[in-house]
Design an enzyme around this catalytic site. Structure first.
Site, PDB file in Angstrom:
ATOM      1  CB  THR A 131       0.597  -6.282  -0.309  1.00  0.00           C
ATOM      2  OG1 THR A 131       0.230  -6.825   0.975  1.00  0.00           O
ATOM      3  CG2 THR A 131      -0.483  -5.310  -0.767  1.00  0.00           C
ATOM      4  CD  GLU A 132       7.219  -7.203  -0.235  1.00  0.00           C
ATOM      5  OE1 GLU A 132       7.638  -7.028   0.934  1.00  0.00           O
ATOM      6  OE2 GLU A 132       7.857  -6.868  -1.234  1.00  0.00           O
ATOM      7  CE1 TYR A 175      -2.285  -6.680  10.993  1.00  0.00           C
ATOM      8  CE2 TYR A 175      -4.386  -7.698  10.463  1.00  0.00           C
ATOM      9  CZ  TYR A 175      -3.394  -6.777  10.178  1.00  0.00           C
ATOM     10  OH  TYR A 175      -3.511  -5.957   9.079  1.00  0.00           O
ATOM     11  CG  PHE A 202      -1.870  -1.070   1.413  1.00  0.00           C
ATOM     12  CD1 PHE A 202      -2.091  -2.013   0.405  1.00  0.00           C
ATOM     13  CD2 PHE A 202      -2.582  -1.204   2.606  1.00  0.00           C
ATOM     14  CE1 PHE A 202      -3.003  -3.052   0.590  1.00  0.00           C
ATOM     15  CE2 PHE A 202      -3.491  -2.236   2.793  1.00  0.00           C
ATOM     16  CZ  PHE A 202      -3.698  -3.169   1.795  1.00  0.00           C
TER      17      PHE A 202
HETATM   18  P1  NDP Z   1       3.385  -5.139   2.900  1.00  0.00           P
HETATM   19  O1  NDP Z   1       4.027  -6.227   3.696  1.00  0.00           O
HETATM   20  O2  NDP Z   1       3.385  -5.247   1.422  1.00  0.00           O
HETATM   21  O3  NDP Z   1       4.023  -3.738   3.305  1.00  0.00           O
HETATM   22  C1  NDP Z   1       4.234  -3.405   4.647  1.00  0.00           C
HETATM   23  C2  NDP Z   1       5.125  -2.189   4.739  1.00  0.00           C
HETATM   24  O4  NDP Z   1       5.324  -1.889   6.131  1.00  0.00           O
HETATM   25  C3  NDP Z   1       6.491  -2.420   4.128  1.00  0.00           C
HETATM   26  O5  NDP Z   1       6.862  -1.277   3.407  1.00  0.00           O
HETATM   27  C4  NDP Z   1       7.401  -2.604   5.328  1.00  0.00           C
HETATM   28  O6  NDP Z   1       8.683  -2.108   5.015  1.00  0.00           O
HETATM   29  C5  NDP Z   1       6.718  -1.707   6.351  1.00  0.00           C
HETATM   30  N1  NDP Z   1       7.080  -2.024   7.726  1.00  0.00           N
HETATM   31  C6  NDP Z   1       6.851  -3.171   8.410  1.00  0.00           C
HETATM   32  N2  NDP Z   1       7.390  -3.086   9.643  1.00  0.00           N
HETATM   33  C7  NDP Z   1       7.977  -1.863   9.719  1.00  0.00           C
HETATM   34  C8  NDP Z   1       8.693  -1.185  10.729  1.00  0.00           C
HETATM   35  N3  NDP Z   1       8.953  -1.743  11.921  1.00  0.00           N
HETATM   36  N4  NDP Z   1       9.140   0.065  10.484  1.00  0.00           N
HETATM   37  C9  NDP Z   1       8.899   0.640   9.292  1.00  0.00           C
HETATM   38  N5  NDP Z   1       8.233   0.066   8.292  1.00  0.00           N
HETATM   39  C10 NDP Z   1       7.771  -1.182   8.511  1.00  0.00           C
HETATM   40  O7  NDP Z   1       1.902  -5.053   3.460  1.00  0.00           O
HETATM   41  P2  NDP Z   1       0.659  -4.112   3.062  1.00  0.00           P
HETATM   42  O8  NDP Z   1       1.049  -3.066   2.124  1.00  0.00           O
HETATM   43  O9  NDP Z   1      -0.443  -5.015   2.721  1.00  0.00           O
HETATM   44  O10 NDP Z   1       0.351  -3.506   4.489  1.00  0.00           O
HETATM   45  C11 NDP Z   1       0.323  -2.122   4.765  1.00  0.00           C
HETATM   46  C12 NDP Z   1      -0.610  -1.889   5.924  1.00  0.00           C
HETATM   47  O11 NDP Z   1      -1.913  -2.293   5.560  1.00  0.00           O
HETATM   48  C13 NDP Z   1      -0.273  -2.654   7.189  1.00  0.00           C
HETATM   49  O12 NDP Z   1      -0.509  -1.804   8.298  1.00  0.00           O
HETATM   50  C14 NDP Z   1      -1.271  -3.811   7.170  1.00  0.00           C
HETATM   51  O13 NDP Z   1      -1.557  -4.275   8.465  1.00  0.00           O
HETATM   52  C15 NDP Z   1      -2.461  -3.136   6.548  1.00  0.00           C
HETATM   53  N6  NDP Z   1      -3.454  -3.999   5.912  1.00  0.00           N
HETATM   54  C16 NDP Z   1      -3.093  -4.918   4.944  1.00  0.00           C
HETATM   55  C17 NDP Z   1      -4.079  -5.703   4.351  1.00  0.00           C
HETATM   56  C18 NDP Z   1      -3.753  -6.757   3.351  1.00  0.00           C
HETATM   57  O14 NDP Z   1      -4.575  -7.697   3.172  1.00  0.00           O
HETATM   58  N7  NDP Z   1      -2.648  -6.673   2.628  1.00  0.00           N
HETATM   59  C19 NDP Z   1      -5.488  -5.520   4.680  1.00  0.00           C
HETATM   60  C20 NDP Z   1      -5.736  -4.560   5.716  1.00  0.00           C
HETATM   61  C21 NDP Z   1      -4.762  -3.817   6.264  1.00  0.00           C
HETATM   62  P3  NDP Z   1      10.072  -2.709   5.537  1.00  0.00           P
HETATM   63  O15 NDP Z   1       9.917  -4.177   5.654  1.00  0.00           O
HETATM   64  O16 NDP Z   1      11.028  -2.271   4.463  1.00  0.00           O
HETATM   65  O17 NDP Z   1      10.302  -2.000   6.823  1.00  0.00           O
HETATM   66  C1  8X3 Z   2      -5.360  -7.740   6.680  1.00  0.00           C
HETATM   67  C2  8X3 Z   2      -6.657  -8.421   6.392  1.00  0.00           C
HETATM   68  O1  8X3 Z   2      -8.113 -10.441   6.971  1.00  0.00           O
HETATM   69  O2  8X3 Z   2      -5.707 -10.810   6.861  1.00  0.00           O
HETATM   70  O3  8X3 Z   2      -5.513  -6.789   7.661  1.00  0.00           O
HETATM   71  O4  8X3 Z   2      -6.666  -9.614   8.711  1.00  0.00           O
HETATM   72  S1  8X3 Z   2      -6.780  -9.870   7.301  1.00  0.00           S
END
Ligand code: NDP
Ligand code: 8X3
Length: 254
Positions: free
Chosen positions: A187-188, A152, A15
């Site tokens: 995503t990742e 989480y 994101f």
């Molecule tokens: P990704 O794993 O693709 O990206 C996560 C990002 O967070 C990376 O850029 C990572 O960078 C960064 N990150 C993780 N830990 C740290 C840290 N300690 N300090 C700084 N940066 C950090 O996941 P998403 O893009 O999917 O997730 C983004 C957000 O959206 C999260 O908060 C996630 O919980 C939320 N989310 C995701 C969903 C999904 O299904 N994908 C749904 C709902 C919410 P790096 O490792 O380089 O630090």
């Molecule tokens: C990410 C969506 O359903 O894996 O926040 O918790 S879920």
């Protein structure tokens, strides 16, 4: 939107990266942060044509580092218009009695405390200028329980309620706070949750059309482009392939 200064946490993937791309135009100034520097460097080079990009290797769990990052921004990047509190992760899907306690600590430190630190250090400038917008990335897991969601989901419930409480604190200012609650998005995220097990991660999305990082970035763009008197409080979105379940009932054999 043009000429805005936008601070994004977790910009190295998913994101956050998609948000960087969507705002990389109109002379916006992007502050891209994450722990991994290589993807940030690549993004900086790629986006330089449309925006000024400042990158900071930053672990949001490190309170002093967050403070230093905000306080030592180059002059042109100091007045942050939009903070996208996106950095976060889920680790594991085990039930609470089997989970690795370190995973719980990491999620609390990142998703709750990291988001708190970024907010606390960026917010005074917004209040002083009487403008700004904080976008907090929560999750459907904030409101909807599922097995293995334990801490989480708890951290995301914090993000949702903290967002509302922030807006309450900010009543009387023109600083906006919005909370986005995405469902399953590819995503990742799952690769991180399953600690590098790509097969397990791919299984989460198999046979579905999940949300994409671009869908979330588009949502952020829409929220931030509303007229200044409009505050989108909370916005939940899901893939058409996802919905709620009924209550689970355990039946004992007679
Ligand atoms: P990704 O794993 O693709 O990206 C996560 C990002 O967070 C990376 O850029 C990572 O960078 C960064 N990150 C993780 N830990 C740290 C840290 N300690 N300090 C700084 N940066 C950090 O996941 P998403 O893009 O999917 O997730 C983004 C957000 O959206 C999260 O908060 C996630 O919980 C939320 N989310 C995701 C969903 C999904 O299904 N994908 C749904 C709902 C919410 P790096 O490792 O380089 O630090
Ligand atoms: C990410 C969506 O359903 O894996 O926040 O918790 S879920």
């Amino acid at each position: 939107m043009s000429g805005k200064t936008i601070f994004i946490t977790g910009a190295s993937a998913g994101f956050g990266e998609a948000c960087a791309r969507i705002f990389a135009n109109g002379g916006n100034r992007l502050i891209l942060t994450a722990r991994r520097i290589d993807p940030l460097l690549k993004l900086q080079e790629e986006l330089a044509a449309g925006a000024e990009v400042h990158i900071i290797p930053l672990d949001v769990r490190d309170r002093e580092a967050v403070q230093g990052a905000v306080e030592h921004l180059p002059q042109r990047f100091r007045e942050i218009d939009i903070l996208i509190n996106n950095a976060g992760l889920a680790l594991g899907l085990e039930p609470s009695h089997q989970v690795d306690l370190d995973d719980w600590d990491t999620m609390v430190d990142t998703n709750i405390k990291g988001l708190m630190y970024c907010t606390r250090f960026v917010l005074p400038g917004m209040v002083a200028r009487n403008c700004g917008h904080i976008i907090n990335i929560s999750s459907t897991a904030s409101d909807w329980p599922y097995p293995g969601g334990n801490v989480y989901g708890g951290t995301k419930a914090f993000v949702t309620q903290f967002s509302r409480n922030l807006r309450s604190d900010l009543l009387g200012t023109r600083v906006r706070v919005s909370c986005i609650q995405p469902g399953m998005a590819e995503t990742e995220f799952s690769k991180v949750r399953f600690k590098g097990n790509e097969e397990k991660a791919a299984g989460v999305y198999q046979g579905t059309e999940p949300l994409t990082a671009e869908d979330i970035a588009e949502t952020v763009r829409w929220i931030t482009s509303q007229p200044p008197h409009v505050n989108v409080n909370t916005l939940e979105l899901m893939s058409i392939h996802q919905s709620w379940g009924p209550f689970a009932i355990h039946r004992e054999a007679k």
